[in-house]
Design a protein around this motif. Structure first.
Motif, short mmCIF file in Angstrom:
data_model
loop_
_atom_site.label_atom_id
_atom_site.label_comp_id
_atom_site.label_asym_id
_atom_site.label_seq_id
_atom_site.Cartn_x
_atom_site.Cartn_y
_atom_site.Cartn_z
N ILE A 1 4.05 5.77 -22.84
CA ILE A 1 3.11 5.16 -21.89
C ILE A 1 1.69 5.63 -22.16
CG2 ILE A 1 2.46 5.06 -19.45
CD1 ILE A 1 5.48 5.13 -18.81
N LYS A 2 1.52 6.90 -22.50
CA LYS A 2 0.19 7.41 -22.84
C LYS A 2 -0.36 6.70 -24.07
CE LYS A 2 0.64 12.04 -20.83
NZ LYS A 2 0.78 13.49 -21.11
N SER A 3 0.51 6.41 -25.03
CA SER A 3 0.08 5.70 -26.23
C SER A 3 -0.41 4.30 -25.89
CB SER A 3 1.24 5.63 -27.23
OG SER A 3 0.87 4.92 -28.39
N TYR A 4 0.36 3.57 -25.05
CA TYR A 4 -0.07 2.24 -24.60
C TYR A 4 -1.38 2.34 -23.82
CZ TYR A 4 4.37 -0.01 -25.84
OH TYR A 4 5.45 -0.53 -26.53
N GLN A 5 -1.47 3.33 -22.98
CA GLN A 5 -2.67 3.50 -22.15
C GLN A 5 -3.91 3.73 -23.02
OE1 GLN A 5 -2.64 7.03 -19.66
NE2 GLN A 5 -3.81 5.99 -18.07
N GLN A 6 -3.78 4.55 -24.05
CA GLN A 6 -4.90 4.82 -24.93
C GLN A 6 -5.33 3.57 -25.69
OE1 GLN A 6 -6.73 7.56 -25.03
NE2 GLN A 6 -8.06 6.65 -26.58
N ASP A 7 -4.36 2.82 -26.20
CA ASP A 7 -4.68 1.58 -26.92
C ASP A 7 -5.39 0.58 -26.02
OD1 ASP A 7 -3.53 2.57 -29.21
OD2 ASP A 7 -1.63 1.49 -28.96
N LEU A 8 -4.89 0.42 -24.81
CA LEU A 8 -5.49 -0.55 -23.88
C LEU A 8 -6.85 -0.08 -23.38
CD1 LEU A 8 -2.27 -1.57 -21.92
CD2 LEU A 8 -3.54 -2.95 -23.57
N LYS A 9 -7.03 1.23 -23.29
CA LYS A 9 -8.33 1.77 -22.90
C LYS A 9 -9.39 1.43 -23.95
CE LYS A 9 -10.62 6.16 -21.76
NZ LYS A 9 -10.43 7.64 -21.63
N GLN A 10 -9.03 1.57 -25.23
CA GLN A 10 -9.96 1.20 -26.31
C GLN A 10 -10.28 -0.29 -26.25
OE1 GLN A 10 -8.41 2.51 -30.12
NE2 GLN A 10 -7.81 4.47 -29.29
N PHE A 11 -9.27 -1.09 -25.99
CA PHE A 11 -9.46 -2.54 -25.90
C PHE A 11 -10.40 -2.88 -24.74
CE2 PHE A 11 -7.44 -6.81 -24.75
CZ PHE A 11 -8.14 -7.50 -25.73
N MET A 12 -10.24 -2.21 -23.62
CA MET A 12 -11.10 -2.45 -22.45
C MET A 12 -12.56 -2.12 -22.74
SD MET A 12 -9.94 -3.77 -19.62
CE MET A 12 -11.02 -3.05 -18.37
N VAL A 13 -12.78 -1.04 -23.46
CA VAL A 13 -14.16 -0.66 -23.83
C VAL A 13 -14.80 -1.79 -24.63
CG1 VAL A 13 -15.54 0.91 -25.23
CG2 VAL A 13 -13.73 1.82 -23.76
N LEU B 1 -1.98 -1.17 -32.61
CA LEU B 1 -2.81 -1.89 -31.63
C LEU B 1 -2.30 -3.31 -31.44
CD1 LEU B 1 -6.46 -0.84 -32.57
CD2 LEU B 1 -5.21 -0.22 -30.51
N VAL B 2 -1.97 -3.97 -32.55
CA VAL B 2 -1.45 -5.34 -32.47
C VAL B 2 -0.16 -5.36 -31.67
CG1 VAL B 2 -0.49 -7.26 -33.80
CG2 VAL B 2 -2.54 -6.09 -34.61
N SER B 3 0.71 -4.41 -31.91
CA SER B 3 1.98 -4.32 -31.18
C SER B 3 1.74 -4.11 -29.70
CB SER B 3 2.82 -3.18 -31.75
OG SER B 3 4.01 -3.01 -31.01
N THR B 4 0.81 -3.22 -29.36
CA THR B 4 0.49 -2.96 -27.95
C THR B 4 -0.04 -4.21 -27.27
OG1 THR B 4 0.02 -0.62 -28.33
CG2 THR B 4 -0.99 -1.63 -26.41
N LEU B 5 -0.99 -4.88 -27.92
CA LEU B 5 -1.59 -6.09 -27.33
C LEU B 5 -0.56 -7.21 -27.22
CD1 LEU B 5 -5.09 -6.12 -29.08
CD2 LEU B 5 -4.53 -5.38 -26.76
N ARG B 6 0.33 -7.32 -28.21
CA ARG B 6 1.35 -8.36 -28.17
C ARG B 6 2.24 -8.18 -26.93
NH1 ARG B 6 2.21 -11.54 -32.09
NH2 ARG B 6 1.51 -10.10 -33.73
N LYS B 7 2.68 -6.97 -26.69
CA LYS B 7 3.55 -6.69 -25.56
C LYS B 7 2.80 -6.84 -24.23
CE LYS B 7 6.46 -3.63 -28.30
NZ LYS B 7 6.79 -2.22 -28.63
N PHE B 8 1.53 -6.43 -24.21
CA PHE B 8 0.74 -6.53 -22.98
C PHE B 8 0.52 -7.99 -22.59
CE2 PHE B 8 -3.62 -6.66 -21.04
CZ PHE B 8 -3.23 -6.19 -19.79
N PHE B 9 0.15 -8.84 -23.56
CA PHE B 9 -0.10 -10.24 -23.24
C PHE B 9 1.20 -11.00 -22.94
CE2 PHE B 9 -4.32 -9.34 -24.94
CZ PHE B 9 -5.12 -10.05 -24.04
N GLN B 10 2.31 -10.56 -23.53
CA GLN B 10 3.60 -11.13 -23.16
C GLN B 10 3.89 -10.86 -21.69
OE1 GLN B 10 6.31 -9.31 -25.95
NE2 GLN B 10 6.03 -10.89 -27.51
#
Length: 295
Positions: free
Chosen positions: A23-35, A73-82
Motif C-alpha cells: 500500500i505504501k508503494s501504491y501511495q508513493q506512486d500516486l503521490k508523484q502522479f498527483m504532484v 508506475l504504469v502498473s499502479t496507474l492501470r490498477k487505480f484507473f480500473q
C-alpha cells in the motif's frame, strides 16, 4: 482527487487485503502522479486521457527514473484507473490505450566469494551491534530472505534445532527455509549475548532489535549494509536484496535445480527465478574471460 486516492488505498487495505508495504508503494506512486497533475492544473481524474498519461510517463523518464520504476508506475496507474472505472468515478479508462513498457534486461548485482567474505568481516564482533549486524548478514545469505521478511522474523519462527526458519513472504505465503550451521551459530550468539541487552528488561516477539529494544527497520538494515560495503571497498551497488541474489546464484552455480531455488525464494512464478540462470552464466563468462589464456 486526493479523497479518491485515499478511498482507493483504503479499498486496497480492507477489500484486497494488501500488505502495508504494498500500500505504501501504491501511495508513493500516486503521490508523484498527483504532484504532476497539480503542476499541470488538472482538477479531476475524469479529465485525464491517454495523452496526459503518456506525457506524465515521458516526464518521469526524462527525470531519470529507471525503466523498471516506470513499469511499476504504469502498473499502479492501470490498477487505480480500473478501480475508478469499476466504481463509476470516470466514464473512460485512459489506461486502456497505454502499453506497458518491456522490462529492462538489467542483471542483479551478485557478490563473489571474496567480496562476501570481506563484507562479513567488517562488523566489529567486540560490540553488541557488530554481533547483531554479522548475524543479519549471515541470515540473509544463508536463507535468501527478503529484508522485509528478516525484520519481521519472530522468535517463534526459528526452528534452529531442525536447521529451519519459517517466514511469511509476498501474498502472505508461508514457506520453510533451511539455514546453515554457520548462520545458526551466529544466531545463537546474538540471541544469548546481545538480544537480552538490547531488550533492557522489556519484551519483544521480534528477533532483530534496534538500540531501543524495538524491531529493527528495513531502512536501518539497508543503511548498515551500505556502510559496511563502503568500508569493505566493494564497488557494486549492494543492498540487502543483493544477498538474496547472491544466495540464489551461488545455489545454481553449485548444482541446485531451478525449482528448488524457486521454492526457497518463495517465487510464485518460475520465470522470476530464471533471471538467476542468466546471472550464473554471466559469472561463468567472466571467469572464462579472466582465466582462459586465449580469452
Amino acid at each position: 482527487m486526493q479523497d479518491q486516492i485515499n478511498d482507493y488505498l483504503h479499498y486496497l487495505l480492507v477489500e484486497r487485503g494488501l500488505s502495508n508495504n504494498s500500500i505504501k508503494s501504491y501511495q508513493q506512486d500516486l503521490k508523484q502522479f498527483m504532484v504532476y497533475l497539480k503542476d499541470n492544473h488538472y482538477e479531476e481524474f475524469s479529465s485525464i486521457d491517454q495523452y496526459t498519461i503518456l506525457s506524465y510517463l515521458e516526464f518521469e523518464k526524462n527525470s531519470g527514473k529507471a525503466r523498471n520504476s516506470v513499469i511499476r508506475l504504469v502498473s499502479t496507474l492501470r490498477k487505480f484507473f480500473q478501480y475508478l472505472k469499476r466504481f463509476n468515478k470516470i466514464k473512460e479508462n485512459p489506461m486502456n490505450r497505454i502499453d506497458t513498457p518491456k522490462k529492462g534486461s538489467h542483471l542483479p548485482a551478485v557478490l563473489n566469494d571474496n567480496e562476501l567474505s570481506k563484507l562479513m568481516s567488517i562488523p566489529d564482533f567486540n560490540n553488541k551491534y557488530g554481533i547483531r549486524d554479522r548475524t543479519i548478514l549471515e541470515t540473509l545469505y544463508a536463507t535468501g530472505l527478503r529484508v522485509s521478511e528478516l525484520v519481521n522474523l519472530k522468535l517463534a519462527d526459528l526452528h534452529l534445532e531442525m536447521n529451519l526458519i519459517q517466514t511469511i513472504g509476498k501474498g502472505d505465503k508461508e514457506r520453510i527455509v533451511p539455514i546453515d550451521d554457520v548462520a545458526i551459530n551466529w544466531l545463537n550468539k546474538y540471541l544469548n549475548q546481545v538480544r537480552p541487552v538490547l531488550l533492557k528488561n522489556r519484551t519483544s516477539k521480534y528477533v532483530f532489535l534496534n538500540a531501543h529494544g524495538s524491531k529493527i527497520s528495513r531502512q536501518s538494515v539497508w543503511k548498515k549494509i551500505k556502510g559496511y560495503v563502503v568500508i569493505a571497498d566493494i564497488h557494486k551497488d549492494v543492498t540487502p536484496h543483493t544477498l538474496r541474489h547472491t544466495f540464489a546464484t551461488h545455489l545454481l552455480e553449485n548444482g541446485a535445480d531451478l525449482r528448488t531455488v524457486q521454492e526457497l525464494l518463495g517465487h510464485s512464478d518460475i520465470s522470476t527465478t530464471q533471471i538467476y540462470t542468466h546471472v550464473s552464466q554471466e559469472h561463468l563468462r567472466q571467469e572464462y574471460q579472466k582465466y582462459h589464456p586465449r580469452a
